[in-house]
Write a protein that holds these residues in place. Structure first.
Motif, PDB file in Angstrom:
ATOM      1  N   LEU A   1      15.402   8.162  -0.114  1.00 39.47           N
ATOM      2  CA  LEU A   1      14.212   7.856   0.664  1.00 39.47           C
ATOM      3  C   LEU A   1      14.502   6.793   1.725  1.00 39.47           C
ATOM      4  O   LEU A   1      14.066   6.916   2.869  1.00 39.47           O
ATOM      5  CB  LEU A   1      13.097   7.383  -0.268  1.00 39.47           C
ATOM      6  CG  LEU A   1      11.717   7.203   0.335  1.00 39.47           C
ATOM      7  CD1 LEU A   1      11.172   8.552   0.784  1.00 39.47           C
ATOM      8  CD2 LEU A   1      10.805   6.573  -0.696  1.00 39.47           C
ATOM      9  N   VAL A   2      15.268   5.782   1.352  1.00 38.05           N
ATOM     10  CA  VAL A   2      15.629   4.730   2.309  1.00 38.05           C
ATOM     11  C   VAL A   2      16.537   5.290   3.406  1.00 38.05           C
ATOM     12  O   VAL A   2      16.358   4.978   4.588  1.00 38.05           O
ATOM     13  CB  VAL A   2      16.304   3.545   1.586  1.00 38.05           C
ATOM     14  CG1 VAL A   2      16.958   2.585   2.559  1.00 38.05           C
ATOM     15  CG2 VAL A   2      15.287   2.807   0.721  1.00 38.05           C
ATOM     16  N   ARG A   3      17.479   6.140   3.034  1.00 37.81           N
ATOM     17  CA  ARG A   3      18.355   6.743   4.044  1.00 37.81           C
ATOM     18  C   ARG A   3      17.567   7.646   5.002  1.00 37.81           C
ATOM     19  O   ARG A   3      17.872   7.698   6.194  1.00 37.81           O
ATOM     20  CB  ARG A   3      19.474   7.515   3.376  1.00 37.81           C
ATOM     21  CG  ARG A   3      20.505   6.616   2.770  1.00 37.81           C
ATOM     22  CD  ARG A   3      21.646   7.377   2.212  1.00 37.81           C
ATOM     23  NE  ARG A   3      22.549   6.479   1.513  1.00 37.81           N
ATOM     24  CZ  ARG A   3      23.741   6.803   1.116  1.00 37.81           C
ATOM     25  NH1 ARG A   3      24.204   8.027   1.315  1.00 37.81           N
ATOM     26  NH2 ARG A   3      24.500   5.939   0.491  1.00 37.81           N
ATOM     27  N   ALA A   4      16.597   8.382   4.485  1.00 36.48           N
ATOM     28  CA  ALA A   4      15.779   9.229   5.341  1.00 36.48           C
ATOM     29  C   ALA A   4      14.933   8.391   6.287  1.00 36.48           C
ATOM     30  O   ALA A   4      14.755   8.758   7.456  1.00 36.48           O
ATOM     31  CB  ALA A   4      14.875  10.122   4.478  1.00 36.48           C
ATOM     32  N   ALA A   5      14.427   7.264   5.809  1.00 35.76           N
ATOM     33  CA  ALA A   5      13.642   6.387   6.675  1.00 35.76           C
ATOM     34  C   ALA A   5      14.513   5.761   7.747  1.00 35.76           C
ATOM     35  O   ALA A   5      14.070   5.568   8.892  1.00 35.76           O
ATOM     36  CB  ALA A   5      12.966   5.300   5.846  1.00 35.76           C
ATOM     37  N   ASP A   6      15.758   5.431   7.433  1.00 37.62           N
ATOM     38  CA  ASP A   6      16.669   4.887   8.426  1.00 37.62           C
ATOM     39  C   ASP A   6      17.045   5.939   9.469  1.00 37.62           C
ATOM     40  O   ASP A   6      17.257   5.618  10.623  1.00 37.62           O
ATOM     41  CB  ASP A   6      17.951   4.356   7.759  1.00 37.62           C
ATOM     42  CG  ASP A   6      17.734   3.046   7.036  1.00 37.62           C
ATOM     43  OD1 ASP A   6      16.698   2.389   7.301  1.00 37.62           O
ATOM     44  OD2 ASP A   6      18.585   2.678   6.207  1.00 37.62           O
ATOM     45  N   ARG A   7      17.122   7.183   9.053  1.00 42.28           N
ATOM     46  CA  ARG A   7      17.487   8.252   9.967  1.00 42.28           C
ATOM     47  C   ARG A   7      16.355   8.514  10.964  1.00 42.28           C
ATOM     48  O   ARG A   7      16.592   8.878  12.109  1.00 42.28           O
ATOM     49  CB  ARG A   7      17.807   9.511   9.153  1.00 42.28           C
ATOM     50  CG  ARG A   7      18.409  10.604   9.983  1.00 42.28           C
ATOM     51  CD  ARG A   7      18.835  11.792   9.128  1.00 42.28           C
ATOM     52  NE  ARG A   7      17.758  12.299   8.321  1.00 42.28           N
ATOM     53  CZ  ARG A   7      17.812  12.394   6.989  1.00 42.28           C
ATOM     54  NH1 ARG A   7      18.884  11.988   6.347  1.00 42.28           N
ATOM     55  NH2 ARG A   7      16.796  12.876   6.297  1.00 42.28           N
ATOM     56  N   ILE A   8      15.129   8.319  10.540  1.00 42.21           N
ATOM     57  CA  ILE A   8      13.979   8.561  11.432  1.00 42.21           C
ATOM     58  C   ILE A   8      13.919   7.531  12.536  1.00 42.21           C
ATOM     59  O   ILE A   8      13.545   7.832  13.663  1.00 42.21           O
ATOM     60  CB  ILE A   8      12.675   8.581  10.599  1.00 42.21           C
ATOM     61  CG1 ILE A   8      12.682   9.811   9.700  1.00 42.21           C
ATOM     62  CG2 ILE A   8      11.457   8.553  11.484  1.00 42.21           C
ATOM     63  CD1 ILE A   8      11.537   9.855   8.730  1.00 42.21           C
ATOM     64  N   ARG A   9      14.306   6.295  12.242  1.00 37.96           N
ATOM     65  CA  ARG A   9      14.255   5.241  13.268  1.00 37.96           C
ATOM     66  C   ARG A   9      15.171   5.558  14.363  1.00 37.96           C
ATOM     67  O   ARG A   9      15.623   5.788  15.165  1.00 37.96           O
ATOM     68  CB  ARG A   9      14.685   3.910  12.672  1.00 37.96           C
ATOM     69  CG  ARG A   9      13.649   3.318  11.791  1.00 37.96           C
ATOM     70  CD  ARG A   9      14.027   1.911  11.524  1.00 37.96           C
ATOM     71  NE  ARG A   9      13.922   1.663  10.100  1.00 37.96           N
ATOM     72  CZ  ARG A   9      14.303   0.561   9.521  1.00 37.96           C
ATOM     73  NH1 ARG A   9      14.863  -0.377  10.202  1.00 37.96           N
ATOM     74  NH2 ARG A   9      14.153   0.376   8.257  1.00 37.96           N
TER      75      ARG A   9
END
Length: 154
Positions: free
Chosen positions: A146-154
């Motif tokens: 979830l954290v990696r996906a949120a970082d990818r969106i930024r």
């Protein structure tokens, strides 16, 4: 920290492993005497140690401390996953050691004409803890994704 489900799983592991550390695992009844196998030894009714099982106690104590440390490393999720794997290995080791010490304790009484053994519920606690440690590792891995996906969106 407390609101995460893996923290609750790890707290359950700490509590259940602590219970397995202090509760009796197996009772052997020889005639009128009762001998008890615990994490630290096979003791008779008078409290005399017939068979020391200190290694099992040390492994269970380590298995009790590792998830407690893991809870407070909530910012380092990959290290938490590794420590959960270490916890699972310790719990598997404690299960194997319980079996070995049960067999050795059984051999102490095998030459006697009459003896019975009774398993206590605490003998399966490391197996239950193994399940909760797996669930905690899986939840930590989901958080990492979830954290990696949120970082990818930024």
């Amino acid at each position: 920290m407390i609101q995460r489900i893996q923290t609750l799983y790890l707290l359950l592991v700490v509590v259940l492993t602590g219970l397995a550390l202090w509760l009796p695992l197996v009772d052997f009844t020889v005639g009128a005497d009762t001998c008890t196998l615990t994490a630290f030894g096979l003791k008779d009714a008078a409290g005399i140690t017939l068979l020391p099982t200190v290694y099992l106690g040390v492994v269970l104590a380590a298995a009790c401390l590792v998830p407690l440390v893991t809870i407070f490393l909530f910012r380092r999720r990959l290290l938490q996953i590794r420590l959960c794997v270490v916890e699972m290995v310790l719990l598997l080791g404690s299960l194997v050691m319980e079996g070995v010490y049960y067999f050795l304790s059984w051999r102490v009484f095998s030459d006697l004409t009459f003896h019975t053994q009774g398993f206590k519920p605490a003998i399966v606690l490391p197996l239950v803890c193994l399940l909760f440690a797996y669930l905690a590792a899986r939840a930590i891995f989901r958080d990492e994704l979830l954290v990696r996906a949120a970082d990818r969106i930024r």
